[in-house]
Scaffold this active site. Structure first.
Site, mmCIF file in Angstrom:
data_model
loop_
_atom_site.group_PDB
_atom_site.id
_atom_site.type_symbol
_atom_site.label_atom_id
_atom_site.label_comp_id
_atom_site.label_asym_id
_atom_site.label_seq_id
_atom_site.Cartn_x
_atom_site.Cartn_y
_atom_site.Cartn_z
ATOM 1 N N ALA A 24 -25.799 3.601 36.655
ATOM 2 C CA ALA A 24 -25.625 1.831 36.708
ATOM 3 C C ALA A 24 -26.850 1.583 35.862
ATOM 4 O O ALA A 24 -26.884 0.605 35.143
ATOM 5 C CB ALA A 24 -25.705 1.521 38.232
ATOM 6 N N SER A 38 -25.794 6.930 46.313
ATOM 7 C CA SER A 38 -24.742 7.687 45.635
ATOM 8 C C SER A 38 -25.200 7.899 44.294
ATOM 9 O O SER A 38 -26.213 7.286 43.859
ATOM 10 C CB SER A 38 -23.491 6.701 45.394
ATOM 11 O OG SER A 38 -23.492 6.078 44.254
ATOM 12 N N VAL A 39 -24.676 8.933 43.572
ATOM 13 C CA VAL A 39 -24.994 9.528 42.276
ATOM 14 C C VAL A 39 -24.598 8.425 41.123
ATOM 15 O O VAL A 39 -25.160 8.314 40.049
ATOM 16 C CB VAL A 39 -24.106 10.444 41.742
ATOM 17 C CG1 VAL A 39 -22.567 10.112 41.698
ATOM 18 C CG2 VAL A 39 -24.273 11.317 40.660
ATOM 19 N N LYS A 40 -23.849 7.312 41.518
ATOM 20 C CA LYS A 40 -23.925 6.087 40.568
ATOM 21 C C LYS A 40 -25.007 5.425 40.326
ATOM 22 O O LYS A 40 -24.968 4.458 39.263
ATOM 23 C CB LYS A 40 -22.570 5.155 41.012
ATOM 24 C CG LYS A 40 -21.322 5.911 41.182
ATOM 25 C CD LYS A 40 -20.613 6.432 39.947
ATOM 26 C CE LYS A 40 -19.061 6.910 40.340
ATOM 27 N NZ LYS A 40 -18.691 7.386 38.773
ATOM 28 N N ASP A 41 -25.995 5.406 41.095
ATOM 29 C CA ASP A 41 -27.090 4.771 40.720
ATOM 30 C C ASP A 41 -27.880 5.029 39.565
ATOM 31 O O ASP A 41 -28.251 4.289 38.771
ATOM 32 C CB ASP A 41 -28.366 4.960 41.937
ATOM 33 C CG ASP A 41 -28.012 4.355 43.095
ATOM 34 O OD1 ASP A 41 -27.149 3.833 43.232
ATOM 35 O OD2 ASP A 41 -28.932 4.535 44.109
#
Length: 453
Positions: free
Chosen positions: A48, A42-45
Site C-alpha cells: 500500500a 497485515s502484509v498489505k501495508d
C-alpha cells in the site's frame, strides 16, 4: 533516542515463528512469516505504501487527492494509514462477503466504505472492480490504485518481504507457501528468492471458486470454475497482472470449511491469532506434505490478524450455521443447537393463509407447524402453498385449516439422527422435536443437510 518518525516507518521486519503442533504431520521445519506485526496488521501495508510512493513520484497522485481502491479490507487499511500520514482522502470499495470487522476498521481510520455484491461477474457494473473504476472517473483529483495490475504491488515484496525471508532463514529456505489473491506477495517474493536460489519451490494456495490452479496447470481460464466462496483474501475470478505464473511451481486448493477450521487451529494450537487466509495456507501446506523432506525449511506467510474475523471464523454460531464446527452430530438436539433458544414459529388453524405467507417471508423459512388447542394438527409447506396460490388467488383469505397438510412427526430431543433422516422425505419436509416442559423446535431437511460433515 530510537523512535519512528511516523507509523509507516514501523512496517516490515516481521518475525519468523516456528510452528509446532498445527503442522505436526509435516516432516520439515515450518516457519510462519507473521505479517500481523505490521501496524495495519497485515502484509498489505508493505505494498500500500509502495504504491502510493510510486504514484506520488510520477504524478498520478497529487496533493490533497482522493485514493480509490477495491479491497478485501487489508489493502484498504494500509492505504488508510498512508493517507492519514500524507494527507489524502480514501474511498474503499469492498465486497459484501468481507467481515463486518474489516468494514468497521476502515471507517475507524477515516475511509469512506462503499459495499458491493460479491456474487456478480467482474464486468457487472455493480462489481467492486467496476464500481472502483467508475468512482475514479467521477471523483475529481483522484487516483485508482488497482492493486491487481499495479506493478508496485509485487515490487514491494521483491524489495522487502523476499529479502527479509532470505536473511531470516540465512538462505536455507527451500519452499515458500502463500495464499494467492492479487498475486503481489507470491510473485514479488518468488522473484527475489528464485534469483537467490532457483531451486526454491513456490507454492500458491487457491480456493474452490477461483481460477488460479486450473489456469496454471492448463492455460485455460475456465469460467465454470467461478462461483462464490466464503474464504477471504485469496482466489480470484480474474487473472491479475501481478500473478506471475512462471514463478509459481504449483497450486493446491483448500475448501472453505478447511480454511475456517484451520484458522481456529492456528490460534488454539500455536497461540497465533491470524486470519482466514492463514488457515487456508496451513491446510494447503499439509496437503503438500509429501513435497517436503526432513531437512527442508518451509516458510508460510500469514497475511492478516484474526481480529478481522471474530464475527465469522471465531464465532461458534457462524461456524455451526455453515456446518464448519467440528461437533459430533448424533441426535436431534445436536442438529438445532445453534438456534435452540429461538421461539418456534407457528400458525393456528383459524388464522388466514395470508398470515402464514407473511410469516414464511418474515422469518425466511419454508415450513410452519399448525396448532390448535389440542396441539400440533397440521403443517404448511411453502411449495404446496405456492401451488395452491397459483391455482386460486383467493386462498389468501381462507382459514389455514382448509389447506394445511398433515402434522409433522414428533421426536424426542435424544432421537438418533438416523431416525430423523428416515422421517424426512418428499412427503414430509420436517419433524418436531419435543424439548420437554412444553417447548418444541423444528428440524427441516435444510438442517439435516447443514449438519452433514
Amino acid at each position: 533516542m530510537n523512535y519512528a518518525k511516523n507509523i509507516l516507518e514501523t512496517i516490515g521486519n516481521t518475525p519468523l515463528v516456528q510452528l509446532n503442533k498445527v503442522t505436526a504431520e509435516v516432516d520439515a521445519l515450518v516457519l510462519a512469516k507473521v505479517e500481523t506485526f505490521n501496524p495495519g496488521n497485515s502484509v498489505k501495508d508493505r505494498m500500500a505504501v509502495k504504491m502510493i510512493e510510486d504514484a506520488v513520484a510520477d504524478g498520478r497522485l497529487k496533493p490533497g487527492g482522493t485514493i480509490i481502491e477495491g479491497t478485501s479490507g487489508n489493502t484498504g487499511m494500509g492505504l488508510a494509514l498512508a493517507a492519514i500520514v500524507h494527507g489524502y482522502k480514501l474511498i474503499c470499495v469492498i465486497s459484501d462477503k468481507q467481515s463486518k470487522e474489516k468494514m468497521d476498521i476502515l471507517r475507524a481510520v477515516g475511509a469512506k466504505v462503499v459495499v458491493c455484491p460479491t456474487d456478480v461477474d467482474p464486468t457487472d457494473p455493480r462489481s467492486y472492480y467496476s464500481v472502483s473504476k467508475r468512482l475514479a472517473t467521477e471523483t475529481p483529483n483522484s487516483w485508482y490504485v488497482n492493486q491487481y495490475d499495479n506493478p508496485s504491488n509485487a515490487i514491494a515484496h521483491y524489495e522487502q518481504t523476499g529479502p527479509e525471508i532470505w536473511e531470516q532463514t540465512e538462505g536455507k529456505i527451500t519452499h515458500f507457501v502463500v495464499g494467492v489473491g492479487t498475486g503481489g506477495t507470491i510473485s514479488g517474493v518468488a522473484k527475489y528468492l528464485k534469483e537467490k536460489n532457483p531451486n526454491i519451490k513456490i507454492w500458491g494456495i487457491d480456493t474452490y471458486g477461483s481460477v488460479f490452479k486450473k489456469y496454471h496447470e492448463t492455460g485455460i481460464f475456465d469460467e465454470n470454475e467461478i462461483y462464490s466462496y466464503i474464504t477471504e483474501g485469496i482466489g480470484e475470478d480474474i487473472l491479475p497482472k501481478n500473478v506471475d505464473f512462471s514463478l509459481i511451481d504449483g497450486f493446491t486448493k483448500v475448501t472453505d470449511k478447511d480454511a475456517a477450521v484451520y484458522t481456529r487451529k492456528i490460534a488454539l494450537e500455536e497461540g497465533i491469532f491470524v486470519g482466514n487466509s492463514a488457515g487456508a495456507a496451513i491446510k494447503g501446506l499439509i496437503q503438500l506434505k509429501d513435497e517436503f523432506k526432513p531437512e527442508d525449511v518451509v516458510v508460510v506467510l500469514f497475511h492478516d490478524s484474526g481480529s478481522r474475523y471474530v464475527g465469522k471464523m471465531f464465532n461458534d454460531d457462524w461456524m455451526r450455521e455453515r456446518g464448519f464446527l467440528e461437533e459430533e452430530i448424533t441426535k436431534a438436539e445436536d442438529v438445532i443447537k445453534g438456534h435452540i433458544n429461538k421461539p418456534l414459529v407457528i400458525v393456528r388453524t383459524e388464522e388466514l393463509v395470508s398470515h402464514a405467507i407473511e410469516r414464511l417471508k418474515k422469518y425466511n423459512i419454508s415450513q410452519i407447524p399448525v396448532i390448535d388447542t389440542t396441539g400440533f394438527v397440521g403443517s404448511i409447506d411453502e411449495s404446496d402453498l405456492f401451488r395452491s396460490y397459483v391455482e386460486n388467488k383467493d386462498i389468501a383469505d381462507k382459514p389455514i385449516k382448509d389447506i394445511m397438510g398433515k402434522p409433522y412427526p414428533i421426536v424426542d430431543r435424544n432421537a438418533p439422527i438416523e431416525e430423523i433422516s428416515k422421517l424426512i422425505n418428499k412427503d414430509n419436509q420436517a419433524v418436531i422435536v419435543d424439548l420437554g416442559e412444553g417447548k418444541h423446535h423444528i428440524i427441516t431437511k435444510h438442517d439435516i443437510i447443514s449438519s452433514i460433515k
